[in-house]
Design an enzyme around this catalytic site. Structure first.
Site, short mmCIF file in Angstrom:
data_model
loop_
_atom_site.label_atom_id
_atom_site.label_comp_id
_atom_site.label_asym_id
_atom_site.label_seq_id
_atom_site.Cartn_x
_atom_site.Cartn_y
_atom_site.Cartn_z
N CYS A 214 0.98 -1.30 0.05
CA CYS A 214 -0.14 0.17 0.23
C CYS A 214 0.85 1.23 -0.03
CB CYS A 214 -0.94 -0.10 1.27
SG CYS A 214 -2.01 -1.54 1.32
N ASP B 56 33.20 25.63 11.03
CA ASP B 56 33.00 24.03 11.01
C ASP B 56 31.95 23.64 9.86
OD1 ASP B 56 34.49 23.70 13.27
OD2 ASP B 56 32.71 23.93 14.72
N ASP C 29 35.92 19.37 16.44
CA ASP C 29 36.15 20.63 16.91
C ASP C 29 36.40 20.72 18.40
OD1 ASP C 29 36.64 23.22 16.33
OD2 ASP C 29 34.61 23.64 17.44
#
Length: 791
Positions: free
Chosen positions: A83, A684, A487
């Site tokens: 379905c 970053d 970082d």
């Protein structure tokens, strides 16, 4: 032939059929129809044009950055993966539909479309045309519909169980008579009694299977409902033949048992899937409908959707914040556990941030709205969760493709089994029941449920712990990752460095003017180092007006520059000072911030940032799990070495620009590694975008959160380690579920083909296989709850 002119139709369906026939050159149909009138469809739907109303759009439809519209709908009538496949395929074929993803566990569809090309009403019409219905997702409405569905199941199951118990009583008499002898007349009476009892079970209790089978046949899709309906109906018709012509044994008891046990299994599966999908609804309850707005000295309750940035709101003790903002007056403790998973209350005072979805424990505060509701934290979380639940991992897409062909193969296998047994030779009734057992025992549902239920449980567990996955596919990628790049500032460390030592190189007479210029420069940056120096320099008791800056520029990984009163101001690290040809002592084990006016060094600050609580333990756990941890930072070598040593990171690099970080990530990927990058700042974003998975800390910059794939609301490395554990646990469950479903079918289907399984056992086995997959997926939830209690 219909003449041109005004045409009147009883409904939009007839109007659509007329235009379809006309476009295909088949208007002669109406000549053949003559004076006969066609009755309008008996199933009446809400007028689809209501979905195009401005009020509907305001409440349920959002517009993304590219101008596309997006809505979440519940598709009614979905029974299995076939379905889902049919609806997605039909929608993707429509011009203007950009995305259509349906979650099989809760039947929720996320649809993205170009409103200039196709209207939402046309999308709804398409869904209805293939035999389903759709309505907007709303937690309260959904709960009411779910309750209605449960009551419907209760009634159907009650009828089936009542009839089954009575048929079992009759079956006892039949089996006793089989061994001790029974006249054909008594046997016929018992068969007729079973016939009467099995009929409502088949056509009332089993209606859900016939309805699903009808739409499957209509759309040329073989689904699980076709298998159940075919097996039960054929057994029923054969038993009627036996009863009428008094030949052999009737199997009305098998008809009843097949429908009853599969229906109970389907109902338990619905309940289990709802339990797995409840996380989103639980989070939705953290969104208050109204907030208290302070307007012209009066308190006014207004819907959250009417609040604009800058409005002043009042939050009382015990209330949930509906809007993000900044506290102006008042202080107290806040419960943020619903978002971060941390149970400890957070004490907040003027200047601190109020996060939507959190609760004021004992604080009565006035705060200024910094975001409207559409862009609020809780709204963004709900949006990310909805999207993640809609997107399918690659392994789920593979499982769905397998299940598409599974039912067709089973029907052919059942037919072949029947023919082989009949021509072996065996009696017709024996061959017939063996073929029925093959149809009934096969379970495409277990295969289709293997991935989505496990994935949904994983996403839910992550959300409860403040770990938000933007797509379910990221769970699979995270499970395969072998390298984590971090970082330093704000990710490994607290991100709130404190000044340890300060030196000024100007005259005392210039000091106050330079301090104010430096504060103005620092206030233009959100970098943690800038905020640490600004906190050190601030003098709340003798606040003075700051000078106005011009030509302010952020220099990633170096600092910030601006012009003030004709002089160039520079604030940042040693690399920036070298660019500006400003001489400065660089030797220190701490983070260095230097301030210069023109080419003259004015001040030197040394700052220390401590690692986050639990950082060393999280790094050790990640390394034990076989993940290499690498730290990349723009800070200088000695500061980087100190932090790396404290948390146990052996591989690190310092003094990197944003592009350098992205290049290092690309270099690792070139070595065949699957890289995850975690960071929190603008510097970053290139590395976050380059990595297979980008993870943003929740207190990071908005752009870092936007480009990332996973968001950690509580900012801890412990949460980062939990994200890896959830990803691996979920992927492990997915593989276990696929193995269970494949082994089940590989073992039971040959047994059924060999004649060792009767239809009753086949029906029970089919239901248990689906429940086994769902139960196995829920183990991750139970195990995390036990771990939380032990902790």
């Amino acid at each position: 032939m219909i003449k041109d002119g005004d045409l009147h139709f009883c409904c939009k369906g007839c109007q659509g059929i007329y235009h379809l026939l006309k476009d295909e050159g088949l208007e002669s149909f109406y000549d053949k129809l003559g004076d006969e009138k066609l009755a309008p469809p008996t199933q009446q739907f809400e007028d689809s044009s209501n979905f195009d109303a401005p009020a509907f759009y305001d409440r349920y439809v959002t517009v993304d950055d590219e101008g596309f519209c997006e809505v979440s709908l519940i598709i009614e009538g979905i029974h299995c993966s076939a379905c889902v496949w049919l609806n997605e395929k039909a929608l993707h074929k429509m011009d203007g539909v950009v995305e259509a993803h349906i979650n099989h566990t809760n039947n929720k569809a996320r649809i993205v479309w170009d409103d200039d090309t196709v209207k939402l009403s046309q999308i709804i019409d398409m869904i209805r045309a293939i035999g389903y219905d759709a309505f907007p997702y709303d937690p309260e409405i959904q709960e009411a519909r779910a309750e209605k569905e449960r009551k419907d199941y209760y009634l159907r199951i009650a009828v089936a169980v009542f009839a089954m118990m009575n048929i079992m009583t009759i079956a006892v008499a039949q089996y006793a008579g089989f061994f001790s002898g029974m006249s054909q007349g008594i046997k016929n009476i018992l068969n007729v009694a079973e016939w009467v009892l099995s009929t409502p079970v088949l056509f009332y209790s089993g209606w859900v299977f016939f309805r699903g089978a009808y739409y499957g046949i209509k759309t040329k899709t073989v689904n699980m409902d076709i298998l159940v309906a075919t097996g039960a109906l054929l057994t029923y018709l054969y038993s009627i033949y036996i009863t009428l012509f008094e030949k052999g044994e009737a199997y009305f008891d098998s008809v009843t048992m097949i429908i009853t046990f599969v229906l109970i299994g389907k109902f338990l599966e619905v309940l289990s899937k709802k339990s797995a999908a409840d996380t989103l609804d639980v989070l939705s309850k953290h969104v208050p409908g109204e907030v208290t707005l302070l307007r012209e000295g009066e308190q006014v309750n207004v819907p959250v959707s009417e609040v604009v940035v800058g409005d002043i709101l009042l939050l009382k003790a015990g209330e949930k914040a509906g809007i993000d903002g900044e506290i102006l007056e008042g202080e107290g403790s806040f419960d943020e556990s619903s978002l971060t998973g941390e149970s400890e209350p957070i004490y907040k005072r003027p200047g601190d941030r109020v996060v939507s979805g959190t609760t004021s424990i004992d604080a009565v505060v006035r705060y200024r709205a910094t975001k409207d509701f559409e862009h609020s934290t809780i709204s963004n979380i709900l949006t990310m969760l909805e999207r993640s639940m809609a997107k399918k991992p690659r392994i789920e897409q593979l499982a769905n493709r397998l299940s598409e062909y599974f039912s067709t193969v089973i029907l052919l296998a059942a037919l072949a089994t029947f023919l082989v047994w009949w021509f072996w030779p065996h009696p017709f009734d024996v061959a017939f029941m063996v073929g029925i057992s093959v149809i009934v025992i096969a379970c495409p549902c277990a295969l289709a449920l293997a991935t989505p239920v496990a994935t949904l449980v994983g996403l839910g567990q992550g959300a409860k712990r403040g770990i938000l996955f933007k797509e379910a596919a990221q769970l699979e990628t995270l499970a395969k990752a072998d390298t984590l790049v971090l970082d330093k500032t704000g990710t490994v460390t607290e991100g709130r460095p404190k000044v340890q030592r300060a030196e000024w190189f100007d005259d005392e007479s210039e000091r106050e003017g330079h301090r104010l210029k430096l504060l103005a420069l620092l206030n233009a940056s959100k970098h943690p180092v800038a905020e640490g120096v600004a906190e050190y320099l601030s003098d709340d008791e003798n606040a003075a007006a700051l000078p106005i800056l011009d030509e302010v520029r952020q220099l990633p990984a170096r600092g910030i520059v601006a012009r003030c009163e004709g002089q160039m101001l520079s604030g940042g690290n040693a690399a920036l000072m070298r660019e500006r040809k400003v001489g400065a002592a660089e030797e220190t084990e701490y983070t260095l911030f230097l301030f210069a006016v023109g080419d003259r060094l004015i001040a030197r600050f040394e700052l220390a940032d401590t690692p986050k609580a639990g950082a060393a333990e999280a790094v050790a756990a990640l390394k034990t799990a076989g993940i290499e941890v690498v730290m990349l930072t723009g800070d200088h070598e000695k500061a980087a070495a100190r932090v790396a040593a404290e948390v146990g990171i052996e591989r690190w690099e310092s003094e990197l620009l944003p592009q350098d970080k992205a290049d290092r990530v690309a270099q690792m990927q070139g070595e065949g590694r699957v890289v995850v990058m975690a960071g929190d700042g603008v510097n970053d974003i290139l590395a976050l975008a380059q990595a297979e998975i980008g993870i943003a800390m929740g207190n990071g910059s908005d752009i870092a959160i936007d480009v990332s794939d996973v968001v950690l609301m509580n900012d801890s490395l412990t949460s980062l380690e939990e994200a890896f554990r959830i990803g691996r646990a979920t992927y492990r469950l997915v593989k276990q579920n696929l193995a269970l479903s494949l082994v089940y079918n590989a073992v039971t289907i040959p047994l059924a083909m060999a004649g060792y399984v009767i239809p009753l056992v086949a029906a029970i086995s089919m239901s248990l296989s689906s429940l086994l997959v769902v139960g196995n997926s829920m183990r991750i939830s139970w195990s995390w709850k036990r771990a939380a209690r032990r902790g």
